[in-house]
Design a protein around this motif. Structure first.
Motif, PDB file in Angstrom:
ATOM      1  N   GLY A   1       5.954  -8.427  -0.032  1.00  0.00           N
ATOM      2  CA  GLY A   1       5.902  -9.842   0.306  1.00  0.00           C
ATOM      3  C   GLY A   1       4.555 -10.649   0.736  1.00  0.00           C
ATOM      4  O   GLY A   1       4.222 -11.527   1.011  1.00  0.00           O
ATOM      5  N   GLY A   2       3.586  -9.531   0.580  1.00  0.00           N
ATOM      6  CA  GLY A   2       2.200 -10.066   0.943  1.00  0.00           C
ATOM      7  C   GLY A   2       1.992 -10.234   2.712  1.00  0.00           C
ATOM      8  O   GLY A   2       1.034 -11.204   2.648  1.00  0.00           O
ATOM      9  N   GLN A   3       2.687  -9.683   3.432  1.00  0.00           N
ATOM     10  CA  GLN A   3       2.485  -9.906   4.758  1.00  0.00           C
ATOM     11  C   GLN A   3       1.254  -9.144   5.313  1.00  0.00           C
ATOM     12  O   GLN A   3       1.100  -7.847   4.964  1.00  0.00           O
ATOM     13  N   GLU A   4       0.359  -9.893   5.886  1.00  0.00           N
ATOM     14  CA  GLU A   4      -1.021  -9.377   6.467  1.00  0.00           C
ATOM     15  C   GLU A   4      -0.943  -8.757   7.912  1.00  0.00           C
ATOM     16  O   GLU A   4      -1.505  -8.039   8.234  1.00  0.00           O
ATOM     17  N   VAL A   5      -0.248  -9.890   8.516  1.00  0.00           N
ATOM     18  CA  VAL A   5      -0.296  -9.686   9.989  1.00  0.00           C
ATOM     19  C   VAL A   5       1.048  -9.051  10.607  1.00  0.00           C
ATOM     20  O   VAL A   5       1.864  -9.613  10.148  1.00  0.00           O
ATOM     21  N   PRO A   6       1.155  -7.836  11.266  1.00  0.00           N
ATOM     22  CA  PRO A   6       2.406  -7.215  11.641  1.00  0.00           C
ATOM     23  C   PRO A   6       2.841  -7.620  12.729  1.00  0.00           C
ATOM     24  O   PRO A   6       3.337  -6.958  13.666  1.00  0.00           O
ATOM     25  N   HIS A   7       3.154  -9.065  12.844  1.00  0.00           N
ATOM     26  CA  HIS A   7       4.063  -9.671  13.778  1.00  0.00           C
ATOM     27  C   HIS A   7       4.449 -10.756  13.113  1.00  0.00           C
ATOM     28  O   HIS A   7       3.762 -11.713  12.679  1.00  0.00           O
ATOM     29  N   LEU A   8       5.868 -10.742  13.357  1.00  0.00           N
ATOM     30  CA  LEU A   8       6.720 -11.773  12.503  1.00  0.00           C
ATOM     31  C   LEU A   8       5.935 -13.131  12.715  1.00  0.00           C
ATOM     32  O   LEU A   8       5.681 -13.686  13.749  1.00  0.00           O
ATOM     33  N   HIS A   9       6.053 -13.952  11.677  1.00  0.00           N
ATOM     34  CA  HIS A   9       5.563 -15.293  11.528  1.00  0.00           C
ATOM     35  C   HIS A   9       6.252 -15.937  10.703  1.00  0.00           C
ATOM     36  O   HIS A   9       6.249 -15.433   9.338  1.00  0.00           O
ATOM     37  N   VAL A  10       6.598 -17.389  10.939  1.00  0.00           N
ATOM     38  CA  VAL A  10       6.837 -18.064   9.998  1.00  0.00           C
ATOM     39  C   VAL A  10       5.759 -19.242   9.752  1.00  0.00           C
ATOM     40  O   VAL A  10       5.079 -19.756  10.539  1.00  0.00           O
ATOM     41  N   HIS A  11       5.498 -19.299   8.143  1.00  0.00           N
ATOM     42  CA  HIS A  11       4.589 -20.315   7.796  1.00  0.00           C
ATOM     43  C   HIS A  11       5.335 -21.638   7.601  1.00  0.00           C
ATOM     44  O   HIS A  11       6.428 -21.747   7.080  1.00  0.00           O
ATOM     45  N   LEU A  12       4.794 -22.727   8.228  1.00  0.00           N
ATOM     46  CA  LEU A  12       5.514 -24.205   8.061  1.00  0.00           C
ATOM     47  C   LEU A  12       4.396 -24.837   7.309  1.00  0.00           C
ATOM     48  O   LEU A  12       3.203 -25.085   8.097  1.00  0.00           O
ATOM     49  N   PHE A  13       4.805 -25.458   6.162  1.00  0.00           N
ATOM     50  CA  PHE A  13       4.057 -26.070   5.332  1.00  0.00           C
ATOM     51  C   PHE A  13       4.477 -27.653   5.039  1.00  0.00           C
ATOM     52  O   PHE A  13       5.520 -27.601   4.946  1.00  0.00           O
ATOM     53  N   GLY A  14       3.541 -28.444   5.079  1.00  0.00           N
ATOM     54  CA  GLY A  14       3.986 -29.867   4.892  1.00  0.00           C
ATOM     55  C   GLY A  14       2.648 -30.791   4.380  1.00  0.00           C
ATOM     56  O   GLY A  14       1.347 -30.369   4.386  1.00  0.00           O
ATOM     57  N   GLY A  15       3.106 -32.011   4.393  1.00  0.00           N
ATOM     58  CA  GLY A  15       1.951 -33.198   4.532  1.00  0.00           C
ATOM     59  C   GLY A  15       1.543 -33.565   2.980  1.00  0.00           C
ATOM     60  O   GLY A  15       0.701 -34.265   2.732  1.00  0.00           O
ATOM     61  N   ARG A  16       2.369 -32.921   2.036  1.00  0.00           N
ATOM     62  CA  ARG A  16       2.160 -33.059   0.629  1.00  0.00           C
ATOM     63  C   ARG A  16       3.440 -32.563  -0.121  1.00  0.00           C
ATOM     64  O   ARG A  16       3.979 -31.998   0.401  1.00  0.00           O
ATOM     65  N   VAL A  17       3.408 -32.977  -1.300  1.00  0.00           N
ATOM     66  CA  VAL A  17       4.544 -32.566  -2.211  1.00  0.00           C
ATOM     67  C   VAL A  17       4.044 -31.096  -2.541  1.00  0.00           C
ATOM     68  O   VAL A  17       2.784 -30.863  -2.807  1.00  0.00           O
ATOM     69  N   LEU A  18       4.911 -30.297  -2.398  1.00  0.00           N
ATOM     70  CA  LEU A  18       4.468 -28.830  -2.436  1.00  0.00           C
ATOM     71  C   LEU A  18       4.538 -27.900  -3.599  1.00  0.00           C
ATOM     72  O   LEU A  18       4.093 -26.834  -3.743  1.00  0.00           O
ATOM     73  N   GLY A  19       5.200 -28.528  -4.808  1.00  0.00           N
ATOM     74  CA  GLY A  19       5.357 -27.868  -5.981  1.00  0.00           C
ATOM     75  C   GLY A  19       6.502 -27.056  -6.045  1.00  0.00           C
ATOM     76  O   GLY A  19       7.260 -26.757  -5.088  1.00  0.00           O
ATOM     77  N   ARG A  20       6.288 -26.061  -7.019  1.00  0.00           N
ATOM     78  CA  ARG A  20       7.080 -24.979  -7.336  1.00  0.00           C
ATOM     79  C   ARG A  20       7.112 -24.022  -6.208  1.00  0.00           C
ATOM     80  O   ARG A  20       6.349 -23.810  -5.346  1.00  0.00           O
ATOM     81  N   MET A  21       8.494 -23.450  -6.002  1.00  0.00           N
ATOM     82  CA  MET A  21       8.610 -22.561  -4.774  1.00  0.00           C
ATOM     83  C   MET A  21       7.896 -21.276  -5.014  1.00  0.00           C
ATOM     84  O   MET A  21       7.435 -20.720  -3.975  1.00  0.00           O
TER      85      MET A  21
END
Ligand code: 5GP
Length: 121
Positions: A96-116
């Protein structure tokens, strides 16, 4: 994997490393990602010591899970993302590409984000 109490997000929670905070409650802390990938890129982390989504979903008490999920939604609304929309991402483990070993949710916004996810299997 055992929890490393000196991981970078644990140190942010302890106040040892500064962050650009956007939200805090009893269950969660949210702050701007240091290397944003979108006009809005915020990380939401639980206050409890959980390595990953796997760890959290298995071991966290129901109150912490509910509190954290509500906090993520509150952060998105506070940032004005509810109407234009946004994306949540939780990288988990090696693949999954997790770099930091403390659970984190990324929230992205502010533009059309494209493909999943990039094409390819
Ligand atoms: P992961 O790859 O583990 O899902 O994402 C880790 C994220 O944490 C990356 O987007 C990275 O830019 C961010 N990050 C790493 N170190 C720091 C830091 O010290 N402060 C902040 N605000 N973000 C960080």
């Amino acid at each position: 994997m055992t929890y490393d109490p000196n991981n970078v997000f644990a140190r942010i929670l302890k106040g040892e490393i500064p962050c650009k905070k956007v939200y805090e409650d009893a269950f969660a802390l949210a702050f701007h990602d240091i290397a944003p990938k979108a006009p809005v890129h915020v990380l939401v982390i639980p206050k409890g010591a959980y390595v990953s989504w796997n760890d959290f979903s298995e071991k966290a008490p129901a109150e912490e899970i509910a509190g954290f999920v509500r906090a993520v939604g509150a952060v998105a609304r506070q940032l004005g993302l509810e109407e234009p929309g946004y994306r949540m991402l939780i990288n988990t483990g090696r693949d999954g590409g997790q770099e930091v070993p403390h659970l984190h949710v990324h929230l992205f916004g502010g533009r059309v984000l494209g493909r999943m996810i990039p094409d390819g299997v």
